[in-house]
Scaffold this active site. Sequence first.
Site, PDB file in Angstrom:
ATOM      1  N   GLU A  89       0.884  -1.171   0.000  1.00 29.28           N
ATOM      2  CA  GLU A  89       0.000   0.000   0.000  1.00 29.28           C
ATOM      3  C   GLU A  89       0.919   1.217   0.000  1.00 29.28           C
ATOM      4  O   GLU A  89       1.481   1.572   1.040  1.00 29.28           O
ATOM      5  CB  GLU A  89      -0.874   0.012   1.262  1.00 29.28           C
ATOM      6  CG  GLU A  89      -1.825  -1.155   1.383  1.00 29.28           C
ATOM      7  CD  GLU A  89      -2.928  -1.143   0.340  1.00 29.28           C
ATOM      8  OE1 GLU A  89      -3.138  -0.087  -0.288  1.00 29.28           O
ATOM      9  OE2 GLU A  89      -3.551  -2.189   0.147  1.00 29.28           O
ATOM     10  N   CYS A 115      -2.356   9.262   2.272  1.00 29.27           N
ATOM     11  CA  CYS A 115      -2.061   8.629   0.977  1.00 29.27           C
ATOM     12  C   CYS A 115      -3.186   8.886  -0.014  1.00 29.27           C
ATOM     13  O   CYS A 115      -2.928   8.982  -1.212  1.00 29.27           O
ATOM     14  CB  CYS A 115      -1.775   7.145   1.140  1.00 29.27           C
ATOM     15  SG  CYS A 115      -3.052   6.257   2.019  1.00 29.27           S
TER      16      CYS A 115
HETATM   17  O1  TXE Z   1       8.334   5.711   4.343  1.00 31.32           O
HETATM   18  P1  TXE Z   1       9.016   4.293   4.313  1.00 31.32           P
HETATM   19  P2  TXE Z   1       8.646   7.020   5.202  1.00 31.32           P
HETATM   20  C1  TXE Z   1       5.211   8.154   1.557  1.00 31.32           C
HETATM   21  C2  TXE Z   1       5.223   9.665   1.752  1.00 31.32           C
HETATM   22  C3  TXE Z   1       6.434   9.872   2.571  1.00 31.32           C
HETATM   23  C4  TXE Z   1       7.380   8.829   2.031  1.00 31.32           C
HETATM   24  C5  TXE Z   1       8.473   8.417   2.991  1.00 31.32           C
HETATM   25  O2  TXE Z   1       5.359  10.298   0.506  1.00 31.32           O
HETATM   26  O3  TXE Z   1       6.998  11.127   2.381  1.00 31.32           O
HETATM   27  O4  TXE Z   1       6.547   7.723   1.762  1.00 31.32           O
HETATM   28  O5  TXE Z   1       7.916   8.087   4.264  1.00 31.32           O
HETATM   29  C6  TXE Z   1       9.639   0.662   7.139  1.00 31.32           C
HETATM   30  N1  TXE Z   1      12.354  -2.978   4.750  1.00 31.32           N
HETATM   31  N2  TXE Z   1       4.355   7.479   2.516  1.00 31.32           N
HETATM   32  O6  TXE Z   1      10.101   7.311   5.230  1.00 31.32           O
HETATM   33  O7  TXE Z   1      10.484   4.369   4.309  1.00 31.32           O
HETATM   34  C7  TXE Z   1       9.691   1.874   8.028  1.00 31.32           C
HETATM   35  O8  TXE Z   1      10.386   1.581   9.225  1.00 31.32           O
HETATM   36  C8  TXE Z   1      11.191  -3.067   5.425  1.00 31.32           C
HETATM   37  C9  TXE Z   1       3.052   7.112   2.056  1.00 31.32           C
HETATM   38  O9  TXE Z   1       7.929   6.902   6.494  1.00 31.32           O
HETATM   39  O10 TXE Z   1       8.361   3.588   3.183  1.00 31.32           O
HETATM   40  C10 TXE Z   1       8.210   2.166   8.220  1.00 31.32           C
HETATM   41  O11 TXE Z   1       7.660   1.309   9.211  1.00 31.32           O
HETATM   42  N3  TXE Z   1      10.615  -2.022   6.021  1.00 31.32           N
HETATM   43  C11 TXE Z   1       2.409   6.177   2.969  1.00 31.32           C
HETATM   44  C12 TXE Z   1       7.613   1.803   6.854  1.00 31.32           C
HETATM   45  O12 TXE Z   1       8.550   0.932   6.249  1.00 31.32           O
HETATM   46  C13 TXE Z   1      11.196  -0.814   5.895  1.00 31.32           C
HETATM   47  C14 TXE Z   1       2.628   6.324   4.407  1.00 31.32           C
HETATM   48  C15 TXE Z   1       7.367   2.995   5.934  1.00 31.32           C
HETATM   49  O13 TXE Z   1       8.583   3.655   5.711  1.00 31.32           O
HETATM   50  C16 TXE Z   1      12.408  -0.652   5.184  1.00 31.32           C
HETATM   51  C17 TXE Z   1       3.980   6.698   4.735  1.00 31.32           C
HETATM   52  C18 TXE Z   1      12.985  -1.797   4.595  1.00 31.32           C
HETATM   53  N4  TXE Z   1      14.118  -1.743   3.875  1.00 31.32           N
HETATM   54  C19 TXE Z   1       4.769   7.277   3.788  1.00 31.32           C
HETATM   55  N5  TXE Z   1      12.736   0.659   5.226  1.00 31.32           N
HETATM   56  C20 TXE Z   1       1.003   5.782   2.678  1.00 31.32           C
HETATM   57  N6  TXE Z   1       0.836   4.780   1.800  1.00 31.32           N
HETATM   58  O14 TXE Z   1       0.079   6.295   3.267  1.00 31.32           O
HETATM   59  C21 TXE Z   1      11.786   1.304   5.932  1.00 31.32           C
HETATM   60  N7  TXE Z   1      10.855   0.405   6.349  1.00 31.32           N
END
Ligand code: TXE
Length: 508
Positions: free
Chosen positions: A243, A277
């Site tokens: 997602e 999102c």
């Molecule tokens: O996201 P990450 P971040 C979008 C939004 C935001 C950008 C970055 O544009 O600015 O993403 O946000 C975990 N293996 N959305 O940095 O990195 C991390 O610990 C497994 C849209 O928060 O994708 C966290 O729990 N897991 C969105 C989760 O992934 C990993 C909501 C999300 O982090 C990982 C949030 C890895 N290698 C951000 N690296 C929506 N769909 O609503 C990180 N994580």
Amino acid sequence: MTTSQTSDAGTFETVNPATGQVIGLFPVAGPEQAAAAVSRAREASRWWAELGWRERRNRLLDWKAQVTRQLDELAILVHDETGKPADDARLEIVLAILHIDWAARHAHRVLGAHRVFSGVAALNLSATVEYQPLGVIGVIGPWNYPVLTPMGSIAYALAAGNAVIFKPSEFTPAVGEWLVASFAQTAGRGSPQPVLQLLTGDGRTGAALTTSGVDKVAFTGSAATARKVMAAAAERLTPVIAECGGKDALIVDADADLNAAADAAAWGGLSNAGQTCIGVERVYVADPVYETFLAKLTERVTALRPGSEAGASYGPMTMPSQIEVIRRHLTDAVARGGRALPSSLESVEDAIDGGYVRPVILTDVPEDAAAVREETFGPTITVRRVASLEEGIRLANASAYGLGASIFSGSRRRAVAAARALRTGAASVNSVVSFMLVPALPFGGVGESGFGRIHGADGLREFARAKSIASQWMKSPAPVTTFARTDKDVARTLGLVRFLHGRRRPRS
Ligand code: TXE
């Protein structure tokens, strides 16, 4: 100021983004802790699955009742960790409650064994399909809706009979801890079986969970991280639901109710500081009503005030690094001829105030600018004039993302046709994000917005495997799957197939 910091000791703090106050200290779990959690979850998943549909339903409903009774306590924690207004936190929790309720009440109907017609050629067989739990699900959550978003996986995975290991975002671990403790107290009924476990940490912990032997990963976050999760999961052929973000469009038709459309664009784009999102990031307005719509939207947006005090329209940016993304999108848009509203904003820096971002409407921005193509995840929206609803649909679809969309039109029939034509997982007609209010509706994206579905019956099936059983209740009149078959058996079968399928259909 940062809202999440990792220390050398393998722990990290979460910090209130509005006040800078430390909320808690949590361990950063690594591969060993992830593997240990999976091995505990294996046994717990068997115990949970054996409880049966009715018992699991009752326990999940008890959990729901407890979350409802303690809604205010949880809302304060969400407010503290994310900075969002307490009432927004309450409404987020209300939606999560509806999902626990829906998943608990419908799991048996959707997933339980049911007969399917075995077909004329196999009338001697009774055929059933049922959906069995996968086992252990790893849920990797985001911070923007730290209760609602992971609950879309957690409640459905549990209702389907799985154990869950929940890795909340490093920005909202206290909310994750609260949910896991409340489940243990109510649904767990004091049992030592860890059906829902917490694993705290940052991306390293998420990566460890992905490769720990879970039976599926339900990930919410950025498309960039989803790619890493998929690549890591490929090692063990672990299935993934992704997602990811969005760049949702709202389209305003020439005969739309402009007050309703302007309200929806303001709320859809700017509530939760745009950190949604399915937030509205682009608005396409039919030419005859463009100026009137823009005036109405500007009036509403000018009245909004970010802040941490009661009555603030929205809070600070939860993740400080997001401010750089917003700054880049605004600067690029203005450099390429875009106009920023309200007109009191003299420069991009006027819009940024410490950890807060003031609301910004961008007009006259080219469609290939970052503010139109990339997810901004801030309290800014682009507004563009289009010749018709059809042009609005075409521009809305010219995006790598495809999560949600809204259409406002005086004709609901036209709007529903437009909703069908949009390349998104969901759409709202004469409303915004309304598909999120219906737990029975599946939720998920297209393209960069990810794949797989949470919520509704599809959401339950995501956490189960179909099991097909064909059971012979009488001998076949023409057995063909045996070396003892005769030419007559084969001829009889072929005769039946020719009779049933080989005739020309009369032209209608
Ligand atoms: O996201 P990450 P971040 C979008 C939004 C935001 C950008 C970055 O544009 O600015 O993403 O946000 C975990 N293996 N959305 O940095 O990195 C991390 O610990 C497994 C849209 O928060 O994708 C966290 O729990 N897991 C969105 C989760 O992934 C990993 C909501 C999300 O982090 C990982 C949030 C890895 N290698 C951000 N690296 C929506 N769909 O609503 C990180 N994580």
